[in-house]
Write an enzyme that holds these catalytic residues in place. Structure first.
Site, mmCIF file in Angstrom:
data_model
loop_
_atom_site.group_PDB
_atom_site.id
_atom_site.type_symbol
_atom_site.label_atom_id
_atom_site.label_comp_id
_atom_site.label_asym_id
_atom_site.label_seq_id
_atom_site.Cartn_x
_atom_site.Cartn_y
_atom_site.Cartn_z
ATOM 1 N N ARG A 68 13.605 -12.725 10.166
ATOM 2 C CA ARG A 68 14.551 -12.088 11.091
ATOM 3 C C ARG A 68 14.548 -12.762 12.460
ATOM 4 N NH1 ARG A 68 12.759 -8.021 7.784
ATOM 5 N NH2 ARG A 68 10.917 -7.751 9.088
ATOM 6 N N GLU A 105 -3.568 -7.385 7.057
ATOM 7 C CA GLU A 105 -4.413 -6.226 6.760
ATOM 8 C C GLU A 105 -5.069 -6.410 5.383
ATOM 9 O OE1 GLU A 105 -2.223 -2.656 7.088
ATOM 10 O OE2 GLU A 105 -3.974 -1.380 6.773
HETATM 11 P P1 AMP Z 1 2.568 -8.591 12.995
HETATM 12 O O1 AMP Z 1 2.068 -9.937 12.563
HETATM 13 O O2 AMP Z 1 1.672 -7.464 12.546
HETATM 14 O O3 AMP Z 1 2.861 -8.543 14.476
HETATM 15 O O4 AMP Z 1 3.923 -8.327 12.215
HETATM 16 C C1 AMP Z 1 5.087 -8.896 12.654
HETATM 17 C C2 AMP Z 1 5.993 -9.325 11.540
HETATM 18 O O5 AMP Z 1 6.050 -8.364 10.476
HETATM 19 C C3 AMP Z 1 7.399 -9.473 12.073
HETATM 20 O O6 AMP Z 1 7.951 -10.663 11.518
HETATM 21 C C4 AMP Z 1 8.128 -8.232 11.605
HETATM 22 O O7 AMP Z 1 9.406 -8.558 11.146
HETATM 23 C C5 AMP Z 1 7.288 -7.642 10.482
HETATM 24 N N1 AMP Z 1 6.950 -6.226 10.684
HETATM 25 C C6 AMP Z 1 5.701 -5.721 10.886
HETATM 26 N N2 AMP Z 1 5.711 -4.390 10.996
HETATM 27 C C7 AMP Z 1 7.000 -4.012 10.895
HETATM 28 C C8 AMP Z 1 7.689 -2.747 10.970
HETATM 29 N N3 AMP Z 1 7.038 -1.590 11.179
HETATM 30 N N4 AMP Z 1 9.031 -2.740 10.843
HETATM 31 C C9 AMP Z 1 9.697 -3.905 10.655
HETATM 32 N N5 AMP Z 1 9.127 -5.123 10.570
HETATM 33 C C10 AMP Z 1 7.792 -5.185 10.692
#
Ligand code: AMP
Length: 181
Positions: A68, A105
């Site tokens: 995205r 995770e």
């Molecule tokens: P992180 O590495 O945990 O910061 O996760 C970020 C990536 O996971 C991004 O590319 C987001 O598109 C996706 N992502 C993580 N959590 C969500 C959520 N609650 N809703 C939508 N996309 C998420």
């Protein structure tokens, strides 16, 4: 339901984000941005907000994170008149790549960038739709440092502030349009 500090300023956009419980797995509140993207006024508002501080042409490229981040990043690159560089999941880029593996995770993920995507010293802004734990963005920044890019800013449409993802990106300025705290 989470609250966001930016509701008052961008209330229409905040309202258009669809919260999908338990997707893609139980316990995750997925922020579905497709209702925002299909509204051209709201879509444009995000692109303008992301591009705004960089109109003085201070950037060499916009870096978008799979997948995205490509949608928003490409819009910002066109608006600023600079190039677009993708960071993709492992195995998708056809030429020579640098790769970084990072922990999720459960399990791990690997992202990659073309070795010649950015000139050494090139100034970039990295864009993704959402900042959660910060693992993905921090890995993207490490990858950009491998190609000797200068990461001027990491910019997100939505931040899940209660997860403190910013802390994993110390040394890089972070900006988000909507912060769920
Ligand atoms: P992180 O590495 O945990 O910061 O996760 C970020 C990536 O996971 C991004 O590319 C987001 O598109 C996706 N992502 C993580 N959590 C969500 C959520 N609650 N809703 C939508 N996309 C998420």
């Amino acid at each position: 339901m989470s609250s966001t500090s930016a509701h008052s300023e961008f209330s229409e956009i905040a309202k258009a984000i669809r919260n999908v419980p338990d997707f893609p797995k139980p316990g995750i509140q997925f922020k579905d941005i497709t209702p925002v993207l299909k509204d051209p006024t709201l879509f444009q508002e995000i692109i303008h907000w992301m591009a705004q501080p960089h109109r003085s042409k201070d950037l060499d490229a916009i870096v978008g994170i799979d997948a995205r981040g490509f949608i928003l990043g490409a819009g910002v690159a066109l608006e600023l008149g600079v190039g677009f560089v993708p960071i993709r999941k492992k195995g998708k880029l056809p030429y020579q790549t640098h790769e970084i593996q990072y922990d999720l995770e459960y399990g791990s993920n690997t992202i990659a960038i073309h070795t010649d995507a950015i000139r050494p010293g090139g100034r970039v802004m990295v864009i993704d739709d959402l900042l959660a734990t910060g693992g993905t963005a921090a890995a993207a920044i490490r990858l950009l440092h491998k190609v000797k890019a200068e990461v001027v800013e990491a910019c997100f449409f939505v931040e899940l502030g209660f997860l403190n993802g910013r802390e994993s990106m110390q040394g890089t300025p972070v900006r988000s349009m909507l912060n769920y705290e």
